[in-house]
Scaffold this motif. Sequence first.
Motif, PDB file in Angstrom:
ATOM      1  N   LYS A 184       0.850  -1.353  -0.078  1.00 43.54           N
ATOM      2  CA  LYS A 184       0.055   0.092  -0.024  1.00 43.54           C
ATOM      3  C   LYS A 184       0.929   1.209  -0.003  1.00 43.54           C
ATOM      4  O   LYS A 184       0.479   2.255  -0.695  1.00 43.54           O
ATOM      5  N   GLY A 185       1.999   1.164   0.724  1.00 49.56           N
ATOM      6  CA  GLY A 185       2.950   2.441   0.864  1.00 49.56           C
ATOM      7  C   GLY A 185       3.493   2.622  -0.663  1.00 49.56           C
ATOM      8  O   GLY A 185       3.531   3.738  -1.038  1.00 49.56           O
ATOM      9  N   ARG A 225       0.991   4.160  -2.801  1.00 50.41           N
ATOM     10  CA  ARG A 225       0.825   5.567  -2.582  1.00 50.41           C
ATOM     11  C   ARG A 225       1.740   6.333  -3.187  1.00 50.41           C
ATOM     12  O   ARG A 225       1.687   7.542  -3.922  1.00 50.41           O
ATOM     13  N   HIS A 266       1.088   6.719  -7.004  1.00 49.29           N
ATOM     14  CA  HIS A 266      -0.018   7.574  -7.211  1.00 49.29           C
ATOM     15  C   HIS A 266       0.536   9.011  -6.993  1.00 49.29           C
ATOM     16  O   HIS A 266       0.187   9.838  -7.743  1.00 49.29           O
ATOM     17  N   ALA A 267       1.445   9.404  -5.917  1.00 47.76           N
ATOM     18  CA  ALA A 267       1.840  10.697  -5.936  1.00 47.76           C
ATOM     19  C   ALA A 267       2.722  11.033  -7.065  1.00 47.76           C
ATOM     20  O   ALA A 267       2.686  12.236  -7.390  1.00 47.76           O
ATOM     21  N   SER A 309       0.699  16.691  -4.471  1.00 53.81           N
ATOM     22  CA  SER A 309       0.879  15.285  -4.356  1.00 53.81           C
ATOM     23  C   SER A 309       0.531  14.811  -2.952  1.00 53.81           C
ATOM     24  O   SER A 309      -0.326  13.664  -3.019  1.00 53.81           O
ATOM     25  N   ILE A 369      -3.023  12.528  -2.305  1.00 59.80           N
ATOM     26  CA  ILE A 369      -3.007  11.407  -1.695  1.00 59.80           C
ATOM     27  C   ILE A 369      -3.814  11.145  -0.440  1.00 59.80           C
ATOM     28  O   ILE A 369      -4.495  10.123  -0.047  1.00 59.80           O
ATOM     29  N   PHE A 412      -7.242  10.732  -1.911  1.00 60.24           N
ATOM     30  CA  PHE A 412      -7.358   9.387  -2.178  1.00 60.24           C
ATOM     31  C   PHE A 412      -7.446   8.403  -0.973  1.00 60.24           C
ATOM     32  O   PHE A 412      -8.464   7.553  -1.319  1.00 60.24           O
ATOM     33  N   GLN A 413      -6.889   8.699   0.156  1.00 58.51           N
ATOM     34  CA  GLN A 413      -7.145   7.880   1.202  1.00 58.51           C
ATOM     35  C   GLN A 413      -8.763   8.279   1.989  1.00 58.51           C
ATOM     36  O   GLN A 413      -9.062   7.051   2.268  1.00 58.51           O
ATOM     37  N   TYR A 415      -7.226   3.206  -0.682  1.00 60.86           N
ATOM     38  CA  TYR A 415      -6.242   2.391  -0.218  1.00 60.86           C
ATOM     39  C   TYR A 415      -7.185   1.272   0.752  1.00 60.86           C
ATOM     40  O   TYR A 415      -6.299   0.887   1.447  1.00 60.86           O
ATOM     41  N   THR A 451     -11.375   5.557  -8.885  1.00 62.66           N
ATOM     42  CA  THR A 451     -10.027   6.305  -8.953  1.00 62.66           C
ATOM     43  C   THR A 451     -10.270   7.715  -9.811  1.00 62.66           C
ATOM     44  O   THR A 451      -9.827   8.546  -9.431  1.00 62.66           O
TER      45      THR A 451
END
Length: 479
Positions: free
Chosen positions: A21-22, A25, A28-29, A61, A65, A68-69, A74, A88
Amino acid sequence: MRAQTVGTLEYTHPSFVDYFKGSVRLIHALTVVLPGFLLLAVLPLEPAQVGTFATFLLLFSILSILIFQTVGIYSEEIFSPLLRFRTTFLAWAAAFSVLIFMRQSLDISMFSDLHPEHLLFWFVASTLLFGAERLGMLALFRRLMDRGLFLQNAVILGGTDNGIRVAEYLKSNRDIRTGVIGFIDDRLERLPKNLADLPLLGNTQELERLIREEKVTQVLVALPWFADNRIGQLINELRKLPVNVLLVPDMVAFRHANKRITDVGGLPALIASDLPLRGWSPLFKRLEDIVLSSLALIVAAPVMLILAVAIKLDSPGPVLFRQKRYGYNNRLIEVFKFRSMYHAKADANANRQTTRDDDRITRVGRFIRKTSLDELPQLLNVFLGTMSMVGPRPHATATKAAGVLFEEAVAEYSSRHRVKPGITGWAQINGYRGETDTLEKIEKRIEFDLEYIERWSVWFDLNILFKTIPALLFNKDVY
């Protein structure tokens, strides 16, 4: 990632989930700001502005995120086999709206160099990258599963009929989150060595050993729910171990449910059936009907006038034919059509279906039926709200297939009346329109109607409308 062999599967360390998941992220950033960095090469920025813009991209960015969170990008569903394009896209659109707001409201000189075409490039480029990344992620999941690598190794506790159904379901709905390695049951001497192509690994003592050795991280309890005492004992023992324990429902219930769960006063319940149009959907569909029917009536008015005159000159009788048909909630509605039969031979209840060379049809009637122009007055039904532009076609009260009433021929027939009937529909563009002289034809028509109800969206409606004209031109079964 470290792995230990367990039969044909491998065990993935739980921390892999956090690392993965990290990584997503971070990707995505980078996806959020990559087009922005590309714009640095074309924007006429001063050296000092370049540093400011780079700092802004970093902050944007991070903000994206966080959005998105909040939206749930995620969540655990990131490991699902779903495409998730819509979620998304909405999350990215929300984040990009913040960028637009900042450009419009903040007095920063570099924003003046960001023209609309630059913003469009940025949004589209990142959107395409998000889609490509999701497809790549799904391909990675498939490759890992082909190698036998799953996030959690699971066993099914209970070699019961329900346990076998659970195994078959998970096999046909493969998911990177859970890989079943076998069954656990204390009745070793009474069960075969393999169940649903999976080995019988042993009893509950063997299960404890597998958990202690970190070869099993998830237990799916599939014992009969009436065995309450036994389930309670097993769960109390498993709670002492580092393992996820899940009570799986009776899979028979899933046959009658659509796999969604709701909450009723704090009680989880499987949804077997619900309203096909929920929330804002009825409003959107009604607005769609009003707009499209109004435009269609304006465009079709000259044609409808010419047809009305032709019908009147061709044979005596009214121009419009009004017929009672089943509409929303099985209520009778009056449907308008241009009259295509001799007035004296009209069949208000459709006791006799129209056939090839039917002697009841007039000369003009044959033409308007073949071209479906006789349906144009139903635009008035849509505008008035008794019909929709797209939906299951309304049937007359006495319509039959192979001599059997529709509602008697197909058990699910009345389910199509959960939405308003339509001028065109999913069944019609798939070739199921015109005479229903066999039970198979009405069965397939209902099958497509019910599929439409489950899949409804404005885009699905527009897709059906777009395909209606070709379907009318190439259909040979209407007379």
